[in-house]
Design a protein around this motif. Structure first.
Motif, PDB file in Angstrom:
ATOM      1  N   UNK A   2       0.842  -1.197   0.000  1.00 38.16           N
ATOM      2  CA  UNK A   2       0.000   0.000   0.000  1.00 38.16           C
ATOM      3  C   UNK A   2       0.878   1.248   0.000  1.00 38.16           C
ATOM      4  N   UNK A   3       0.913   1.923  -1.126  1.00 37.79           N
ATOM      5  CA  UNK A   3       1.741   3.119  -1.275  1.00 37.79           C
ATOM      6  C   UNK A   3       0.913   4.384  -1.462  1.00 37.79           C
ATOM      7  N   UNK A   4      -0.425   4.269  -1.401  1.00 43.21           N
ATOM      8  CA  UNK A   4      -1.306   5.413  -1.621  1.00 43.21           C
ATOM      9  C   UNK A   4      -1.760   5.993  -0.279  1.00 43.21           C
ATOM     10  N   UNK A   5      -2.002   7.299  -0.216  1.00 45.92           N
ATOM     11  CA  UNK A   5      -2.438   7.905   1.045  1.00 45.92           C
ATOM     12  C   UNK A   5      -3.914   7.641   1.319  1.00 45.92           C
ATOM     13  N   UNK A   6      -4.279   7.764   2.570  1.00 50.07           N
ATOM     14  CA  UNK A   6      -5.677   7.700   2.981  1.00 50.07           C
ATOM     15  C   UNK A   6      -6.337   9.048   2.708  1.00 50.07           C
ATOM     16  N   UNK A  21      -7.208  11.282   4.641  1.00 52.05           N
ATOM     17  CA  UNK A  21      -6.661  12.364   5.470  1.00 52.05           C
ATOM     18  C   UNK A  21      -5.218  12.707   5.114  1.00 52.05           C
ATOM     19  N   UNK A  22      -4.694  12.125   4.012  1.00 56.76           N
ATOM     20  CA  UNK A  22      -3.350  12.451   3.558  1.00 56.76           C
ATOM     21  C   UNK A  22      -2.246  11.675   4.228  1.00 56.76           C
ATOM     22  N   UNK A  23      -2.580  10.854   5.213  1.00 58.25           N
ATOM     23  CA  UNK A  23      -1.576  10.048   5.899  1.00 58.25           C
ATOM     24  C   UNK A  23      -1.438   8.693   5.204  1.00 58.25           C
ATOM     25  N   UNK A  24      -0.219   8.176   5.210  1.00 57.06           N
ATOM     26  CA  UNK A  24       0.045   6.881   4.601  1.00 57.06           C
ATOM     27  C   UNK A  24      -0.070   5.785   5.664  1.00 57.06           C
TER      28      UNK A  24
END
Length: 541
Positions: free
Chosen positions: A411-415, A417-420
């Protein structure tokens, strides 16, 4: 219906959630430990030597990005609680038949906005001192804002001003206490870091299932009050009526748990957003209880609770999108951090993990080898459901094809809320070495906590040797303390240790120095010319 009855059920649900969460963490930790001990005696072959893949990003860009993310995340939670707090404040005033004073509505809204503090603290990995400072600043700032609003309101209405208007300042503290004291106790119960990963999903299931005894008692009373239902009560008995309700309610609780896990896997929300929803639910329900018990308006209280439960995730999603958190997170390459450590030091590892890995999630993803020492920090709804259904083996790397599948799904994409996210790899004895080397080759920065290194820590020596062999020394940060065997560290790593950033931790704030060194390592900045196996120490506090 008496307001105290559902209130007792809700309080019991919170207490049971804490107990169940502790039990889940204990059993999950044992399951991970047991899985690590299994496997074939033949280890997977190590990957062939190849250049590590790195993203091009400057250390200055990373530091600026972290600052921008911090500001936007804090603003997002404040704005979310403001949007949801205002209608709840108006509803509270209407239910209490209070005067329609804008200043009082503002005071209630600001008191509800204090709920943003724990949400911000979790998202930004604030230390305790920062949380206390922010709490004092919020309380004083909101009180001053209410005082200013009161002065403006009286001026617009043409009312004379007097020194008594200063009473609005302490009045805000009284309002905040009355509105938040019970919710604050609930927040404190779920605040410990070891519980945060499992409290939201446990609470969601327990809260639904806790409706069984409440619904059973109400159904029994309804049946017993009718001529047709009385024989059924005598026939089934209280236990029979409870089972009649418990089975479908338990099924609904299971569906709820599965839905949360599926939505989390689909990145509809982050772990911090899920925890924030839980805390907001606790606040909303306490306000609903006050309206139910104190105002005797059950329908109004129920509509308020349902409305806020629906509004909060919608408002939060809109605010996160409005502030462009996910977009900002993907505006530049996201460096990957690999976290390695000497196993067996749970409390020490958790402290470093909380400060360094949590902050790095604002910059990029974190990878690590799973072990019982950090399970409380890495368990997520998907892991919870796999453990609950007895599919814990699905988490483990057992063969080369299973490792390739997990690496492909990294998983390399952010959530939103911008957090990884943090991706942990559960490994057998026969697969961990190959897995950790593959993660090294995919990392842009590596931190290794070598405190406690000794001749008995063979796994630690393997990792150090592979780091020295496969990665540029400027890409590494080693964490040591006064007990670290410096000479053995030199012997294991080799002469390239002189070019590695080595940070000695003597107090908690030194973790910030470790993070700064990691930012430099990910940004490609060379090690200082005077680098040595142990960096220059700061003075003690």
């Amino acid at each position: 219906m008496h307001g105290g009855e559902p209130s007792v059920h809700f309080i019991n649900s919170v207490l049971v959630t804490v107990v169940v969460a502790l039990f889940v963490l204990w059993r999950y930790r044992l399951a991970i430990l047991g899985g690590m001990m299994q496997g074939d005696s033949t280890a997977l072959p190590l990957p062939a030597e190849r250049p590590p893949a790195r993203v091009a990003v400057g250390s200055g860009d990373l530091a600026a990005h972290e600052g921008a993310m911090r500001q936007r995340i804090a603003a997002a939670w404040l704005l979310t609680t403001a949007i949801c707090g205002l209608p709840m404040a108006i509803a509270t005033m209407v239910a209490g038949e209070m005067s329609t004073s804008p200043t009082y509505a503002l005071a209630l809204t600001c008191s509800y906005m204090i709920a943003a503090l724990p949400m911000i603290a979790v998202s930004l990995a604030w230390p305790p001192r920062r949380i206390v400072t922010a709490f004092v600043a919020m309380m004083l700032g909101f009180a001053a804002l209410c005082l200013s609003a009161g002065v403006i309101e009286r001026s617009l209405l043409g009312r004379p001003l007097s020194w008594k208007i200063l009473g609005l300042f302490p009045l805000f503290f009284d309002i905040a206490w009355n509105q938040l004291w019970m919710a604050g106790l609930f927040w404190l119960m779920s605040w410990p870091r070891r519980l945060r990963g499992v409290v939201p999903i446990t609470f969601a299931a327990v809260l639904v299932f806790a409706a069984a005894p409440f619904a059973g008692s109400r159904l029994t009373a309804v049946l017993a009050a009718t001529e047709v239902g009385t024989p059924w009560v005598y026939t089934l008995g209280l236990n029979g009526v409870f089972m009649l309700i418990a089975l479908p309610v338990g099924w609904l609780a299971w569906l709820r748990l599965g839905k949360l896990a599926a939505d989390y896997e689909a990145k509809h929300f982050s772990d911090a957003q899920l925890l924030a929803r839980t805390w907001w639910l606790m606040l909303v329900v306490t306000i609903g209880f006050d309206i139910l018990a104190g105002r005797e308006r059950p329908t109004f209280a129920l509509l308020l609770v349902i409305g806020e439960i629906v509004l909060f995730p919608l408002a939060n999603h809109w605010v996160m999108h409005l502030l462009g958190l996910a977009k900002l997170a993907t505006a530049r390459p996201a460096p990957t951090l690999l976290l390695l450590r000497v196993f067996g030091y749970t409390a020490r590892t958790e402290r470093l993990f909380d400060r360094v890995a949590s902050r790095w999630r604002l910059l990029g993803p974190v990878t690590m080898i799973a072990a019982p020492d950090v399970t409380a920090r890495t368990i997520d709804p998907g892991d919870y459901l796999r453990w609950l259904t007895g599919r814990i083996d699905d988490l483990f790397v057992t063969t080369r094809p299973s490792l390739d599948r997990k690496l492909a799904r990294l998983d390399l994409a952010p959530d939103p809320d911008g957090r990884f996210r943090i991706t942990e790899f559960c490994c057998r004895d026969s697969t961990w070495q190959t897995t950790v080397v593959e993660l090294m080759l995919r990392a842009d920065a590596v931190i290794m906590d070598v405190r406690g290194i000794s001749a008995a820590r063979l796994g630690c020596e393997f990792e150090l040797q592979q780091l020295a062999k496969r990665l540029p020394p400027q890409q590494l940060v080693l964490v040591v303390d006064e007990t670290t065997g410096k000479e053995r560290l030199k012997a294991v790593f080799g002469p390239a240790l002189e070019q590695v950033r080595v940070i000695e931790i003597r107090r908690r704030r030194d973790a910030d120095r470790v993070f700064d060194a990691l930012v430099d390592a990910a940004g490609g900045a060379g090690a200082p010319s005077d680098a040595s196996p142990v960096t220059k120490k700061d003075g003690a506090d």
